[in-house]
Design a protein around this motif. Structure first.
Motif, PDB file in Angstrom:
ATOM      1  N   THR A 177       0.831  -1.215   0.000  1.00 30.18           N
ATOM      2  CA  THR A 177       0.000   0.000   0.000  1.00 30.18           C
ATOM      3  C   THR A 177       0.859   1.257   0.000  1.00 30.18           C
ATOM      4  N   GLY A 178       2.181   1.086   0.151  1.00 32.04           N
ATOM      5  CA  GLY A 178       3.078   2.242   0.183  1.00 32.04           C
ATOM      6  C   GLY A 178       3.413   2.706   1.580  1.00 32.04           C
ATOM      7  N   ASN A 179       2.938   1.966   2.598  1.00 31.93           N
ATOM      8  CA  ASN A 179       3.232   2.322   3.984  1.00 31.93           C
ATOM      9  C   ASN A 179       4.531   1.645   4.400  1.00 31.93           C
ATOM     10  N   HIS A 180       5.612   2.418   4.489  1.00 34.19           N
ATOM     11  CA  HIS A 180       6.933   1.865   4.762  1.00 34.19           C
ATOM     12  C   HIS A 180       7.544   2.533   5.988  1.00 34.19           C
ATOM     13  N   PRO A 181       7.160   2.136   7.191  1.00 31.85           N
ATOM     14  CA  PRO A 181       7.691   2.780   8.405  1.00 31.85           C
ATOM     15  C   PRO A 181       9.180   2.528   8.595  1.00 31.85           C
ATOM     16  N   GLU A 182       9.865   3.500   9.151  1.00 30.90           N
ATOM     17  CA  GLU A 182      11.285   3.363   9.441  1.00 30.90           C
ATOM     18  C   GLU A 182      11.491   2.379  10.602  1.00 30.90           C
ATOM     19  N   ILE A 183      12.700   1.883  10.711  1.00 37.45           N
ATOM     20  CA  ILE A 183      13.067   0.965  11.783  1.00 37.45           C
ATOM     21  C   ILE A 183      13.448   1.754  13.028  1.00 37.45           C
ATOM     22  N   ASN A 184      12.895   1.357  14.183  1.00 36.20           N
ATOM     23  CA  ASN A 184      13.312   1.930  15.456  1.00 36.20           C
ATOM     24  C   ASN A 184      14.585   1.215  15.889  1.00 36.20           C
ATOM     25  N   TRP A 185      15.708   1.919  15.828  1.00 37.94           N
ATOM     26  CA  TRP A 185      17.007   1.289  16.075  1.00 37.94           C
ATOM     27  C   TRP A 185      17.066   0.630  17.441  1.00 37.94           C
ATOM     28  N   HIS A 186      16.625   1.322  18.486  1.00 37.70           N
ATOM     29  CA  HIS A 186      16.727   0.787  19.845  1.00 37.70           C
ATOM     30  C   HIS A 186      15.925  -0.504  19.977  1.00 37.70           C
ATOM     31  N   ASP A 187      14.681  -0.500  19.502  1.00 38.94           N
ATOM     32  CA  ASP A 187      13.858  -1.707  19.579  1.00 38.94           C
ATOM     33  C   ASP A 187      14.455  -2.844  18.763  1.00 38.94           C
ATOM     34  N   PHE A 188      14.978  -2.486  17.593  1.00 42.62           N
ATOM     35  CA  PHE A 188      15.533  -3.482  16.688  1.00 42.62           C
ATOM     36  C   PHE A 188      16.682  -4.256  17.341  1.00 42.62           C
ATOM     37  N   GLN A 189      17.646  -3.521  17.897  1.00 44.67           N
ATOM     38  CA  GLN A 189      18.810  -4.192  18.466  1.00 44.67           C
ATOM     39  C   GLN A 189      18.457  -4.918  19.762  1.00 44.67           C
ATOM     40  N   GLU A 222      18.083 -21.198   9.086  1.00 43.93           N
ATOM     41  CA  GLU A 222      16.862 -21.886   8.655  1.00 43.93           C
ATOM     42  C   GLU A 222      15.635 -21.015   8.943  1.00 43.93           C
ATOM     43  N   GLN A 223      15.611 -20.433  10.121  1.00 46.33           N
ATOM     44  CA  GLN A 223      14.488 -19.585  10.506  1.00 46.33           C
ATOM     45  C   GLN A 223      14.414 -18.319   9.653  1.00 46.33           C
ATOM     46  N   LEU A 224      15.569 -17.729   9.397  1.00 52.39           N
ATOM     47  CA  LEU A 224      15.601 -16.527   8.573  1.00 52.39           C
ATOM     48  C   LEU A 224      15.114 -16.834   7.155  1.00 52.39           C
ATOM     49  N   GLY A 225      15.554 -17.962   6.604  1.00 52.90           N
ATOM     50  CA  GLY A 225      15.135 -18.336   5.259  1.00 52.90           C
ATOM     51  C   GLY A 225      13.634 -18.558   5.164  1.00 52.90           C
ATOM     52  N   GLU A 226      13.083 -19.287   6.126  1.00 58.69           N
ATOM     53  CA  GLU A 226      11.634 -19.536   6.127  1.00 58.69           C
ATOM     54  C   GLU A 226      10.852 -18.230   6.239  1.00 58.69           C
ATOM     55  N   THR A 227      11.312 -17.352   7.113  1.00 56.05           N
ATOM     56  CA  THR A 227      10.637 -16.066   7.297  1.00 56.05           C
ATOM     57  C   THR A 227      10.687 -15.235   6.027  1.00 56.05           C
ATOM     58  N   ALA A 228      11.852 -15.175   5.392  1.00 60.55           N
ATOM     59  CA  ALA A 228      12.000 -14.384   4.168  1.00 60.55           C
ATOM     60  C   ALA A 228      11.094 -14.905   3.063  1.00 60.55           C
ATOM     61  N   ILE A 229      11.048 -16.217   2.876  1.00 62.43           N
ATOM     62  CA  ILE A 229      10.196 -16.804   1.842  1.00 62.43           C
ATOM     63  C   ILE A 229       8.748 -16.383   2.048  1.00 62.43           C
ATOM     64  N   ASN A 230       8.265 -16.478   3.267  1.00 64.40           N
ATOM     65  CA  ASN A 230       6.859 -16.161   3.521  1.00 64.40           C
ATOM     66  C   ASN A 230       6.582 -14.662   3.452  1.00 64.40           C
ATOM     67  N   CYS A 231       7.534 -13.839   3.833  1.00 67.49           N
ATOM     68  CA  CYS A 231       7.338 -12.388   3.723  1.00 67.49           C
ATOM     69  C   CYS A 231       7.243 -11.957   2.259  1.00 67.49           C
ATOM     70  N   TYR A 232       8.087 -12.530   1.410  1.00 71.96           N
ATOM     71  CA  TYR A 232       8.005 -12.186  -0.011  1.00 71.96           C
ATOM     72  C   TYR A 232       6.783 -12.812  -0.673  1.00 71.96           C
ATOM     73  N   ARG A 233       6.344 -13.957  -0.183  1.00 78.39           N
ATOM     74  CA  ARG A 233       5.089 -14.531  -0.687  1.00 78.39           C
ATOM     75  C   ARG A 233       3.921 -13.583  -0.407  1.00 78.39           C
ATOM     76  N   ILE A 234       3.926 -12.962   0.763  1.00 80.87           N
ATOM     77  CA  ILE A 234       2.862 -12.014   1.101  1.00 80.87           C
ATOM     78  C   ILE A 234       2.790 -10.910   0.046  1.00 80.87           C
ATOM     79  N   ARG A 235       3.942 -10.399  -0.335  1.00 80.81           N
ATOM     80  CA  ARG A 235       3.967  -9.311  -1.324  1.00 80.81           C
ATOM     81  C   ARG A 235       3.547  -9.771  -2.717  1.00 80.81           C
ATOM     82  N   LEU A 236       3.936 -10.984  -3.078  1.00 81.17           N
ATOM     83  CA  LEU A 236       3.695 -11.460  -4.435  1.00 81.17           C
ATOM     84  C   LEU A 236       2.326 -12.094  -4.623  1.00 81.17           C
ATOM     85  N   LEU A 237       1.772 -12.662  -3.566  1.00 76.08           N
ATOM     86  CA  LEU A 237       0.536 -13.428  -3.688  1.00 76.08           C
ATOM     87  C   LEU A 237      -0.694 -12.731  -3.103  1.00 76.08           C
ATOM     88  N   ASN A 238      -0.512 -11.533  -2.563  1.00 74.21           N
ATOM     89  CA  ASN A 238      -1.648 -10.793  -2.000  1.00 74.21           C
ATOM     90  C   ASN A 238      -2.720 -10.581  -3.058  1.00 74.21           C
TER      91      ASN A 238
END
Length: 238
Positions: A177-189, A222-238
């Motif tokens: 939808t074009g909503n791309h929030p910035e990353i909160n550095w403190h929360d992220f780390q 393994e976890q990162l790969g599975e997560t990435a696959i499903n996140c990109y599926r969300i974008r492509l298959l919505n």
């Protein structure tokens, strides 16, 4: 590839995506909640030097991603590939990076505390290079700032608490939808540190380092790969 095969694969991908979302949304059980309490307690005993290495590594990684440096990879032409063909390539790439992470984990885990600490920035670099590769294989361009920002959200989705995972999933589901929030550095780390601290600290224990390093790095990739696959599926298959 026949149209019927393409449609069947996409239906299977949608089913796998639905199952993954349910797993993300599943409330933790008694064991997981108890483990979290133990993790918080253990974190208080971790030397400040270790926390500093992790924090500085994460900060450097975030800055490198957002600036578009360090993680750029060779471009592959995937425009004419089906989702199945893209994901076959993606899964091969994940396997390659996972093997690299295992070797790196064994080496640094067996070498003692000082070298073991170097595993944190090395593993972060492996993870981010993998995500940049996956982005390109799905047909997106990490040269674009928005795509690099998406990569950080995928990373956060993979390694954070239940509550943060759900917040990040909503961001990813609304990305088109074009909503791309910035990353909160403190929360992220903080989320990443809390997520990996206990298992990675065991990697620094003499006699356990190599075995724990291999297992931890295998599991994390393994976890990162599975997560990435499903996140990109969300974008492509919505």
């Amino acid at each position: 590839m026949e149209v019927g095969n393409i449609e069947a694969y996409e239906q299977r991908a949608l089913s796998e995506l639905a199952s993954w979302k349910k797993k993300v949304d599943k409330k933790s059980g008694l064991f997981e909640r108890a483990s979290k309490k133990v993790q918080i307690k253990v974190n208080s005993y971790i030397p400040a030097k270790v926390h500093k290495v992790i924090s500085e590594s994460i900060r450097g990684m975030v800055e490198a991603v957002l600036s578009g440096s360090k993680y750029m990879s060779k471009e592959k032409n995937v425009m004419l590939l089906s989702l199945q063909q893209k994901e076959e390539w993606v899964k091969e790439t994940i396997s390659t990076y996972r093997r690299t992470a295992i070797i790196e984990g064994v080496g640094t885990g067996a070498a003692g505390l000082l070298v073991g600490l170097s595993d944190f920035p090395l593993l972060l670099s492996i993870k981010m290079k993998l995500l940049f590769e996956i982005s390109r294989l799905y047909g997106f361009d990490p040269d674009e700032y928005e795509e690099r920002l998406f990569i950080l959200h995928v990373f956060q989705m993979a390694f954070s608490s239940e509550e943060k995972k759900m917040d990040t999933l909503r961001v990813i589901q609304n990305w088109n939808t074009g909503n791309h929030p910035e990353i909160n550095w403190h929360d992220f780390q903080q989320e990443y540190r809390d997520y990996i601290d206990v298992v990675k600290m065991l990697q620094l224990v003499p006699g356990l380092g190599a075995a724990v390093g291999a297992y931890a790095n295998h599991h994390l990739l393994e976890q990162l790969g599975e997560t990435a696959i499903n996140c990109y599926r969300i974008r492509l298959l919505n």
